[in-house]
Enzyme design. Structure first.
Site, PDB file in Angstrom:
ATOM      1  N   GLU A 192      -3.502   8.162   7.429  1.00  0.00           N
ATOM      2  CA  GLU A 192      -4.611   7.377   6.863  1.00  0.00           C
ATOM      3  C   GLU A 192      -5.012   6.256   7.814  1.00  0.00           C
ATOM      4  O   GLU A 192      -6.196   6.009   8.035  1.00  0.00           O
ATOM      5  CB  GLU A 192      -4.189   6.790   5.506  1.00  0.00           C
ATOM      6  CG  GLU A 192      -5.279   5.997   4.824  1.00  0.00           C
ATOM      7  CD  GLU A 192      -4.854   5.447   3.472  1.00  0.00           C
ATOM      8  OE1 GLU A 192      -5.466   4.464   3.010  1.00  0.00           O
ATOM      9  OE2 GLU A 192      -3.889   5.987   2.882  1.00  0.00           O
TER      10      GLU A 192
ATOM     11  N   HIS B  19       0.832  -1.205   0.000  1.00  0.00           N
ATOM     12  CA  HIS B  19       0.000   0.000   0.000  1.00  0.00           C
ATOM     13  C   HIS B  19       0.866   1.253   0.000  1.00  0.00           C
ATOM     14  O   HIS B  19       0.540   2.255  -0.664  1.00  0.00           O
ATOM     15  CB  HIS B  19      -0.906  -0.028   1.234  1.00  0.00           C
ATOM     16  CG  HIS B  19      -1.676   1.232   1.455  1.00  0.00           C
ATOM     17  ND1 HIS B  19      -1.368   2.124   2.451  1.00  0.00           N
ATOM     18  CD2 HIS B  19      -2.726   1.773   0.789  1.00  0.00           C
ATOM     19  CE1 HIS B  19      -2.201   3.145   2.412  1.00  0.00           C
ATOM     20  NE2 HIS B  19      -3.042   2.962   1.408  1.00  0.00           N
TER      21      HIS B  19
ATOM     22  N   GLU C 153       2.017   1.957  -3.428  1.00  0.00           N
ATOM     23  CA  GLU C 153       0.913   2.519  -4.220  1.00  0.00           C
ATOM     24  C   GLU C 153       0.914   4.042  -4.116  1.00  0.00           C
ATOM     25  O   GLU C 153       0.753   4.754  -5.112  1.00  0.00           O
ATOM     26  CB  GLU C 153      -0.418   1.956  -3.730  1.00  0.00           C
ATOM     27  CG  GLU C 153      -1.639   2.575  -4.396  1.00  0.00           C
ATOM     28  CD  GLU C 153      -2.830   2.662  -3.488  1.00  0.00           C
ATOM     29  OE1 GLU C 153      -3.444   3.753  -3.417  1.00  0.00           O
ATOM     30  OE2 GLU C 153      -3.151   1.651  -2.824  1.00  0.00           O
ATOM     31  N   HIS C 154       1.104   4.562  -2.910  1.00  0.00           N
ATOM     32  CA  HIS C 154       1.184   6.013  -2.719  1.00  0.00           C
ATOM     33  C   HIS C 154       2.393   6.598  -3.453  1.00  0.00           C
ATOM     34  O   HIS C 154       2.296   7.640  -4.104  1.00  0.00           O
ATOM     35  CB  HIS C 154       1.302   6.338  -1.226  1.00  0.00           C
ATOM     36  CG  HIS C 154       0.012   6.313  -0.491  1.00  0.00           C
ATOM     37  ND1 HIS C 154      -0.542   7.427   0.099  1.00  0.00           N
ATOM     38  CD2 HIS C 154      -0.857   5.294  -0.240  1.00  0.00           C
ATOM     39  CE1 HIS C 154      -1.684   7.103   0.671  1.00  0.00           C
ATOM     40  NE2 HIS C 154      -1.896   5.810   0.495  1.00  0.00           N
TER      41      HIS C 154
END
Length: 442
Positions: free
Chosen positions: A145, A65, A68-69
Site C-alpha cells: 500500500e 494503521h 486497523e488492517h
C-alpha cells in the site's frame, strides 16, 4: 415530513429538518451518539477509537494503521474476514480508516441488521486473536500500500517531506502509514501491545445513524458494548508539542517522474477547539477567499487570469484536528514560467489581499454558499456520522458540531483578517518546490 426552505440564487430549495441527535454514556465509559434519520431503512454503525498515528511511540510509526488492517482477522467467535463477509451477504458495506487522531470502523446495512453488526463489532473490540502469520501477511499488504500510494507518487513523497519539515517536534510530522523502514520491522508484540493499550470501550465512541431510535440503540449498545469492562490502562493522550517556530523553512524535492512542477507553502494554523470555533470558521472562509474558485479567488484572479502565470491555484484548511493543523497554498505555473516567478506572484497576491482586505460582495456570496453546503450535507447520513465521530475524537462536543453551521454564518470580515494575520506568519511555514532534476525551476 418537515421541511425548511432556503433561498439560494433565487431558487427555493426544500431542505429536511435537522436530524435528531442524542448521546449518552455507557457505564464502562463508552460514549454513544445516535442520529435518527428515518428517510430510508438503512443504518450506519461507526466505532471511533481515540488513537491515531500521532499517538504512536517513537520507532513504531504505522502501527495504528497496521492494527486497523489486523482488526479484520479472527476473534474467538469470528473467522478471519467473517465480519466483512457477513455485511456483504446482508447487502451492506464496511471499511475502516486511520488518521493522525483516530481510527474508525464502520458498517452500512439494513436497519434491522443493526444488532448483528453491533455484536460482531463489539466482539473484535477486545476479542481479536492474532497469529504470527497474520502479522507477516498483513505487513506485506501495508508495505505494498505504501509503495502504491506514496513511493510511486512524487507528489505524495513531496508532501510527506514537507510535513516532516513543518512539524519539528510533534508526531503530525510522521506519515500515518508510517516510514517504510519502521513498517518493515513491525511485529506481533507491537500489534498486541498497541491493541491492548488503546482498544477499549472507554477509549471509543459509538456513532449510530439512520433509521433507528434512541431506545433501540441504547438497548443494543448496553447488550453488546456495555458488558465489556473498561480498560484502566487507558490514559489521557499526552503528546509532544511544537516549540516556537523561529525561522521559515524551504525545501526542493527533485524527482525525475515529475511532469508538472509546482510551489506549495504550508503554515501552522490553529485547530477547531471547543472553547473557540470562531478562529477555525474564519480560516475556512480565508481558504475559500484566497484559493477557492479560480474566477473569483485572490490567487485565481491574480495568477490565472490577470498575469496568467499559473494554470492552477488553491488554498486549503482543515480545522478538525486535535492539535495545531495546517493552512496551505499551491500554485502550478504555466509552461516557461519558473517556480520562483510563480512564488513571487503568489506572495504579491497575498500581500495585496492583506493590504486591501475582503471584497464584501465576494464574502456574502461565499457565506451563502457555505450555508447551502451545510444544509445539503444533512442529506448524507454517513457524512453526518463522520462529522460527529471525527469531532468527538478530536476534543469537540456534540454541541460544538451542532453549533458549527451557525458559527460559520456568524463570521465577520474583521475576524477573517485577524485570522489571516495570525496564520500568514512566515516563521511558521515551509515553502516547497516539487520539480524534475532535469532542468532548472521551469
Amino acid at each position: 415530513m418537515l421541511f425548511r426552505f432556503l433561498t439560494v440564487l433565487g431558487l427555493c430549495l426544500p431542505i429536511q429538518a435537522v436530524a435528531q441527535v442524542s448521546d449518552f454514556m455507557l457505564d464502562n465509559g463508552m460514549q454513544v451518539v445516535v442520529i435518527e434519520d428515518h428517510r430510508a431503512p438503512v443504518v450506519v454503525q461507526m466505532v471511533w477509537y481515540k488513537v491515531g498515528a500521532a499517538d504512536e511511540v517513537p520507532g513504531k510509526s504505522g502501527i495504528a494503521h497496521f492494527l486497523e488492517h489486523l482488526m479484520f482477522k479472527k476473534t474467538g467467535n469470528l473467522a478471519s474476514g467473517e465480519l466483512s463477509d457477513t455485511v456483504a451477504a446482508n447487502g451492506g458495506s464496511d471499511n475502516a480508516f486511520t488518521s493522525q487522531d483516530y481510527t474508525g470502523y464502520y458498517q452500512r446495512v439494513a436497519a434491522d441488521r443493526l444488532g448483528l453488526i453491533m455484536k460482531m463489532e463489539a466482539d473484535r473490540m477486545v476479542g481479536l486473536q492474532l497469529s504470527v502469520d497474520d502479522i507477516a501477511t498483513e505487513r506485506d499488504v501495508v508495505i505494498e500500500e505504501r509503495n502504491q500510494r506514496t513511493e510511486s507518487t512524487p507528489g505524495a513523497l513531496f508532501n510527506e517531506q514537507k510535513q516532516a519539515a513543518l512539524y519539528m517536534n510533534h508526531n503530525y510530522g510522521v506519515p500515518v502509514i508510517g516510514w517504510m523502514h519502521e513498517i518493515e520491522k513491525l511485529n506481533f508484540d507491537d500489534a498486541i501491545a498497541f491493541y491492548k493499550l488503546h482498544y477499549a470501550p472507554n477509549n471509543a465512541i459509538l456513532v449510530v445513524a439512520g433509521d433507528v431510535t434512541l431506545e433501540q440503540v441504547k438497548a443494543l449498545a448496553e447488550q453488546y458494548y456495555g458488558v465489556i469492562p473498561a480498560n484502566q490502562s487507558v490514559k489521557p493522550r499526552q503528546r509532544t508539542q511544537e516549540p516556537p517556530h523561529r525561522s521559515a523553512r524551504r525545501m526542493t524535492y527533485y524527482d525525475e517522474r515529475v511532469a508538472q512542477p509546482y510551489v506549495s507553502r504550508t503554515y501552522l494554523a490553529p485547530e477547531r477547539d471547543n472553547d473557540d470555533q470562531k478562529t477555525a470558521a474564519a480560516l475556512v472562509y480565508l481558504a475559500e477567499i484566497i484559493g477557492g474558485s479560480a474566477a473569483t479567488s485572490i490567487l485565481g484572479r491574480a495568477l490565472q487570469f490577470d498575469t496568467q502565470k499559473a494554470i492552477y491555484t488553491s488554498a486549503y484548511y482543515n480545522g478538525t484536528s486535535l492539535d495545531d493543523t495546517t493552512f496551505g497554498l499551491i500554485a502550478v505555473p504555466v509552461p516557461d514560467v519558473s517556480l520562483q516567478e510563480v512564488e513571487d506572484a503568489m506572495d504579491a497576491a497575498i500581500a495585496g489581499f492583506m493590504k486591501n482586505g475582503i471584497d464584501l460582495e465576494t464574502f456574502e456570496r461565499i457565506k451563502l454558499q457555505m450555508r447551502a453546503s451545510e444544509i445539503y450535507a444533512m442529506d448524507n447520513v454517513q457524512g453526518i456520522a463522520n462529522r460527529y465521530g471525527a469531532a468527538l475524537t478530536q476534543g469537540l462536543t456534540v454541541s460544538d458540531v451542532q453549533d458549527w453551521p451557525q458559527v460559520l454564518q456568524d463570521v465577520t470580515t474583521e475576524e477573517i483578517m485577524t485570522a489571516a494575520h495570525l496564520v500568514f506568519e512566515r516563521k511558521s511555514s515551509v515553502t516547497g518546490w516539487l520539480m524534475s532534476p532535469k532542468g532548472d525551476s521551469k
